[in-house]
Structure formats: structure tokens, C-alpha cells
Scaffold this motif. Structure first.
Motif, PDB file in Angstrom:
ATOM      1  N   TRP A 218       0.849  -1.188   0.000  1.00  0.00           N
ATOM      2  CA  TRP A 218       0.000   0.000   0.000  1.00  0.00           C
ATOM      3  C   TRP A 218       0.886   1.240   0.000  1.00  0.00           C
ATOM      4  N   SER A 219       0.668   2.132  -0.970  1.00  0.00           N
ATOM      5  CA  SER A 219       1.475   3.354  -1.045  1.00  0.00           C
ATOM      6  C   SER A 219       0.621   4.606  -0.861  1.00  0.00           C
ATOM      7  N   GLY A 220      -0.644   4.423  -0.568  1.00  0.00           N
ATOM      8  CA  GLY A 220      -1.544   5.559  -0.409  1.00  0.00           C
ATOM      9  C   GLY A 220      -1.618   6.063   1.021  1.00  0.00           C
ATOM     10  N   LYS A 221      -2.552   6.953   1.236  1.00  0.00           N
ATOM     11  CA  LYS A 221      -2.774   7.568   2.540  1.00  0.00           C
ATOM     12  C   LYS A 221      -3.364   6.549   3.513  1.00  0.00           C
ATOM     13  N   VAL A 222      -3.019   6.691   4.804  1.00  0.00           N
ATOM     14  CA  VAL A 222      -3.558   5.839   5.866  1.00  0.00           C
ATOM     15  C   VAL A 222      -4.256   6.738   6.876  1.00  0.00           C
ATOM     16  N   LEU A 223      -5.446   6.332   7.270  1.00  0.00           N
ATOM     17  CA  LEU A 223      -6.225   7.095   8.228  1.00  0.00           C
ATOM     18  C   LEU A 223      -6.654   6.167   9.362  1.00  0.00           C
ATOM     19  N   ASP A 224      -6.291   6.512  10.601  1.00  0.00           N
ATOM     20  CA  ASP A 224      -6.747   5.740  11.758  1.00  0.00           C
ATOM     21  C   ASP A 224      -8.157   6.188  12.104  1.00  0.00           C
ATOM     22  N   VAL A 225      -9.080   5.226  12.145  1.00  0.00           N
ATOM     23  CA  VAL A 225     -10.487   5.528  12.397  1.00  0.00           C
ATOM     24  C   VAL A 225     -11.035   4.602  13.480  1.00  0.00           C
ATOM     25  N   SER A 226     -12.166   4.956  14.014  1.00  0.00           N
ATOM     26  CA  SER A 226     -12.849   4.154  15.021  1.00  0.00           C
ATOM     27  C   SER A 226     -13.401   2.877  14.395  1.00  0.00           C
ATOM     28  N   LYS A 227     -13.536   1.848  15.207  1.00  0.00           N
ATOM     29  CA  LYS A 227     -14.162   0.605  14.763  1.00  0.00           C
ATOM     30  C   LYS A 227     -15.608   0.844  14.331  1.00  0.00           C
ATOM     31  N   ASP A 228     -16.196   1.907  14.830  1.00  0.00           N
ATOM     32  CA  ASP A 228     -17.580   2.244  14.526  1.00  0.00           C
ATOM     33  C   ASP A 228     -17.713   3.294  13.416  1.00  0.00           C
ATOM     34  N   GLU A 229     -16.664   3.473  12.636  1.00  0.00           N
ATOM     35  CA  GLU A 229     -16.674   4.464  11.551  1.00  0.00           C
ATOM     36  C   GLU A 229     -17.862   4.220  10.621  1.00  0.00           C
ATOM     37  N   LYS A 230     -18.532   5.287  10.234  1.00  0.00           N
ATOM     38  CA  LYS A 230     -19.692   5.197   9.347  1.00  0.00           C
ATOM     39  C   LYS A 230     -19.262   4.922   7.907  1.00  0.00           C
ATOM     40  N   PHE A 231     -20.028   4.101   7.222  1.00  0.00           N
ATOM     41  CA  PHE A 231     -19.798   3.785   5.822  1.00  0.00           C
ATOM     42  C   PHE A 231     -20.758   4.612   4.978  1.00  0.00           C
ATOM     43  N   PRO A 232     -20.404   4.981   3.746  1.00  0.00           N
ATOM     44  CA  PRO A 232     -19.248   4.518   2.990  1.00  0.00           C
ATOM     45  C   PRO A 232     -17.960   5.233   3.406  1.00  0.00           C
ATOM     46  N   LEU A 233     -16.852   4.534   3.220  1.00  0.00           N
ATOM     47  CA  LEU A 233     -15.530   5.096   3.499  1.00  0.00           C
ATOM     48  C   LEU A 233     -14.979   5.719   2.217  1.00  0.00           C
ATOM     49  N   ALA A 234     -14.187   6.764   2.377  1.00  0.00           N
ATOM     50  CA  ALA A 234     -13.589   7.428   1.219  1.00  0.00           C
ATOM     51  C   ALA A 234     -12.610   6.487   0.527  1.00  0.00           C
ATOM     52  N   PRO A 235     -12.695   6.356  -0.797  1.00  0.00           N
ATOM     53  CA  PRO A 235     -11.748   5.504  -1.523  1.00  0.00           C
ATOM     54  C   PRO A 235     -10.352   6.120  -1.542  1.00  0.00           C
ATOM     55  N   ASN A 236      -9.387   5.325  -1.943  1.00  0.00           N
ATOM     56  CA  ASN A 236      -7.981   5.722  -2.077  1.00  0.00           C
ATOM     57  C   ASN A 236      -7.322   6.036  -0.740  1.00  0.00           C
ATOM     58  N   VAL A 237      -7.936   5.579   0.339  1.00  0.00           N
ATOM     59  CA  VAL A 237      -7.400   5.744   1.689  1.00  0.00           C
ATOM     60  C   VAL A 237      -7.527   4.404   2.388  1.00  0.00           C
TER      61      VAL A 237
END
Length: 136
Positions: free
Chosen positions: A61-80
């Protein structure tokens, strides 16, 4: 950054053959609408149920990484890569193919029949000659 996705040996061979990852659920609102994986070297809760753990697909993986909560709402932003620390990391549906580079894979050898072993060796050979990028 190296990621690992666990699956069955049949699923692994189909992913490599088609160069496409088909998520468990097609809706981007579903929690399993992308590639569920783990960042190699990080600690995760592996007591959770994971179907088909006899094969490992390694992704660079060479893209951006974002630490999020286990309860993060979907949809998630692509390319991350969305890392739900200690639970899982997710590559969301719609992520650019050039960000999902297969760099290796493993299968428990006793899980493969003769034909599958030949396919496994063929994909190892192909991967050494050219990278495999996955469509999601």
C-alpha cells in the motif's frame, strides 16, 4: 506499507486469475464492501472470526492511511486505507487499481490439489515477472 488479506486458497487463486477483488457485499454502505486486511507488524484482535485463513495475499500500500474508530460510518472514502486499530484495516470499494499492488501470497500447501498447485506456481512465476494490481 505491507498489508495481508486472509482468504481461502480457492478465493486467492480466483483473485489472482481475475485481478479483481469482489467484496462480500456490493453496497459501499456495508462494512465488508472492500478488502478487509491487516497492516503487517501491527497488533490486531485475531480472536474475531475470519473465514478461510489457509491463504494469505500480501499487498503493498502506497496511499494515505487514516486511523479511524471501529464504529466508523460507511461509505468510506476511496484511495485511503482506513485502519480500525486492533480490529482490521479496510481498502474501500472504488479505490484506484494502482494503489492495490500484490507483492506476494502464500497457501498452506496441504490445502491445494494438483491443479491448484500448478496454478499457484504459475502465479508465483507471473508475479516475479510483472506486478499484479487488483481492481476493486
Amino acid at each position: 506499507m505491507r498489508l495481508v488479506h486472509y482468504c481461502s486458497s480457492d478465493a486467492l487463486l480466483e483473485i489472482l486469475k481475475s485481478r479483481r477483488f469482489i467484496a462480500a457485499y456490493p453496497s459501499p454502505l456495508a462494512g465488508d464492501s472492500g478488502i478487509n486486511c491487516f497492516i503487517v507488524g501491527r497488533e490486531y484482535n485475531f480472536t474475531q472470526e475470519i473465514n478461510g485463513r489457509d491463504a494469505s495475499l500480501y499487498i503493498e500500500w502506497s496511499g494515505k492511511v487514516l486511523d479511524v474508530s471501529k464504529d466508523e460510518k460507511f461509505p468510506l472514502a476511496p484511495n485511503v486505507l482506513h485502519n480500525q486499530e486492533r480490529w482490521r484495516a479496510i481498502i474501500p470499494k472504488g479505490t484506484d487499481t494502482n494503489l492495490i499492488k500484490v507483492v506476494d501470497f502464500e497457501v498452506k500447501r496441504d490445502e491445494l490439489n494438483v491443479i491448484s498447485k500448478l496454478k499457484y506456481l504459475w502465479f508465483k512465476y507471473k508475479l516475479k515477472r510483472e506486478p499484479i494490481y487488483l481492481d476493486l
